[in-house]
Design an enzyme around this catalytic site. Structure first.
Site, PDB file in Angstrom:
ATOM      1  CD  GLU A 109     -11.239   7.176   9.937  1.00 17.07           C
ATOM      2  OE1 GLU A 109     -10.839   8.197   9.345  1.00 17.07           O
ATOM      3  OE2 GLU A 109     -10.801   6.837  11.051  1.00 17.07           O
ATOM      4  CB  CYS A 121     -10.964   9.446   1.816  1.00 20.34           C
ATOM      5  SG  CYS A 121      -9.642   8.467   2.522  1.00 20.34           S
TER       6      CYS A 121
END
Ligand code: NAD
Length: 543
Positions: free
Chosen positions: A271, A305
């Protein structure tokens, strides 16, 4: 004052100059004992972003400690996987209740370690409650054996089973100390795995708190091992000992971790970073879109993110939207209080501040204009930086393409949906995107054309992230695999196909009809017979 490790005083200059928040050494010591380390271990000191003061000296694990932790996890996992699923889901169900009940403790810790505003820390608590509830109720369905059509209809019975991989290694960054640790630990555990967790050293107390919570929720000993240390040593050692790697961090480090996992032929979920775009169409209510943009860009001081770093605005509403966005951005309340009075906190580290300052100065050097912010607020704390909007950012500026991971966004004008989609897709990264339009059908259609793992229509990031039944992950340089939903749970399982061939030993006292019979037909006959079988199967539309 002299700092006892584990003792910190935080002043909230905005709200009350005399306010003091103290993390007592007695609160911290039981947490520190949960680190797998050896007598005489060295320590790493984390610092509170709000003040720059030391929080605690945390014992460091060595690569040998990591090996020992992995061995203990492996032993505990065998018993755990043999327990009925309902024992595992019961732990998650209790985590749901406990995290909501104890939220004020962990909110303080998250804020102390990450420097984020309480409202952002609360998102992490919500996330854990959502993930825990989801997997507590759905894991049974996701992990159940699946029947699929077999080679010979009626004779070959096939089931696909999902087994835990064994020990899952989680290497986590500092920006979501609870979500990116416990949020990944829970699905791994419910699938029947043990976990070897290496939180970022800056935010390890929150992970140790989560380990305590899991114990209280009934997790048997040994299943969650927490090791502390830097990435290249301790993070890399984790990768060497586990059966699956879950890594969250930058694309640069993701490539290193992927190579190490590849060398061992263990799967890895990666990720990674994003340069997430937003499109504001000409039919929006600009105030609504501007409010959404403020949250999407500046949540967690932009150290999220999935937060937005590029906004493409339709030229018909560009002036109006920009005015509303700038006004609302200037109203963002910065602060270090352990309460809900601020909208945005501090950056988490000096390094993060340095990147932000560098990106903004580089953009200005290339001709960009600052519409809001661009100021390092030393009056509030060492690493506070105002939410910042830039325009006229040329393609050569680093800010144009590289992830800043801070409260900085650039604005661009576009003339059509097509131009917006092309601009949004002009990146190697593809984590998250956001579309704002009054016409939700149009929004969904544009979304499907954007190359990103998640796209939110009329929201920045929370609609996809919080819909935990759906996968969340990036494409391209933003990662491989996903967390959340069935797909996220499956990441930490291995599949096994079991095919049972019926009738091998005869049917009702007659001859057997197993596959061997087909092969026994002889070299000439069986290809002819089976060719007919294949044709018939297509005619009968068998799958
Ligand atoms: P980073 O890659 O520098 O570090 C991430 C973690 O990896 C750190 O804890 C670090 O200690 C560790 N690490 C470093 N080298 C390692 C190695 N060789 N082996 C194992 N671990 C190692 O990233 P960062 O700057 O700390 O975190 C921010 C980044 O994380 C941003 O790019 C952000 O977009 C990304 N992120 C992605 C997601 C997502 O879900 N896609 C979520 C949060 C953050």
């Amino acid at each position: 004052m002299a700092h006892d490790p584990g003792h910190i005083e935080l002043h909230d200059p905005e709200t009350d100059p005399l306010a003091t928040y103290v993390l007592e050494p007695d609160d911290v010591r039981p947490l520190l004992r949960r680190v797998v380390s050896s007598p005489g271990a060295g320590t790493t000191t984390s610092h509170a972003p709000f003040t720059g003061s030391p929080i605690a000296a945390i014992p460091l694990s060595t690569p040998d400690d990591v090996a020992r932790a992995a061995k203990n996890a492996r032993a505990a996992q065998r018993l755990w996987a043999a327990r009925p699923l309902r024992d595992r889901t019961a732990v998650l169900s209790r985590v749901h209740d406990l995290v909501l009940e104890r939220q004020s403790d962990v909110l303080d810790l998250i804020q102390l370690e990450s420097g984020k505003a309480r409202v952002s820390a609360f998102e992490e608590v919500c996330d854990i409650a959502l993930v825990a509830r989801h997997y507590a109720s759905r894991a049974g369905r996701y992990l159940a054996p699946r029947r699929v059509p077999g080679l010979l209809p009626g004779l070959t019975s096939v089931r696909v089973l999902r087994h835990p991989v064994g020990v899952v290694g989680i290497v986590a960054p500092w920006n979501f100390p609870l979500t990116l640790t416990l949020g990944d630990v829970l699905p791994a555990l419910v699938a029947g795995n043990a976990v070897l967790l290496r939180p970022d050293p800056q935010t390890s107390l929150t992970s140790l708190w989560a380990a305590e919570l899991l114990e209280e929720a009934g997790l048997p000993d040994g299943l969650l091992q927490v090791v502390v240390g830097d990435g290249p040593t301790v993070g890399a050692a984790v990768v060497q000992h586990v059966d699956h790697v879950s890594f969250t961090g930058s694309t640069r480090t993701g490539r290193v971790v992927a190579a190490q996992a590849g060398e061992r032929l263990v799967p890895a979920t990666l990720e990674l970073g994003g340069k997430n775009p937003m499109y504001v169409a000409e039919d929006v209510d600009v105030e609504v879109a501007a409010e959404g943009a403020v949250r999407a860009c500046f949540v967690g001081a932009g150290q999220v993110c999935v937060s937005i770093e590029r906004i493409y605005v339709h030229e018909d509403v560009a002036d109006e939207f920009t005015a509303a966005f700038v006004r609302r951005t200037r109203e963002v309340r910065l602060g270090s209080g352990l309460d809900y009075r601020s909208d945005m906190g501090s950056l988490t580290s000096a390094a993060q501040l340095a990147t932000v300052v560098e990106h903004v100065e580089d953009a200005i050097g290339h001709g960009a204009t600052v519409l809001a912010g661009g100021v390092h607020r030393t009056d509030l704390g060492p690493w506070f930086y105002e939410p910042t909007i830039l325009t006229d950012v040329p393609a050569e500026a680093r800010l144009g393409r590289e992830e800043t991971f801070g409260p900085v966004v650039s604005l661009y004008r576009v003339a059509s949906d097509d131009e917006a989609v092309a601009a949004m897709n002009d990146s190697d990264l593809g984590l998250n995107a956001s579309i704002w339009t009054a016409d939700t059908r149009r929004g969904a259609a544009i979304a499907a054309r954007v190359r990103a793992g998640t796209v939110n229509v009329n929201e920045g990031y929370a609609a996809t992230w919080g819909s935990v039944a759906a996968p969340q992950g990036g494409v391209g340089a933003s990662g491989i695999g996903s967390r959340h939903g069935r797909e996220g749970l499956w990441e930490t399982t291995r599949v096994q196909t079991v095919a049972v061939q019926r009738g091998a030993h005869g049917v009702l006292g007659g001859p057997g009809v197993g596959l061997h019979r087909l092969f026994d037909l002889g070299t000439d006959t069986w290809p002819r017979v089976y060719t007919e079988v294949l044709r018939t199967m297509k005619r009968l539309r068998l799958p």
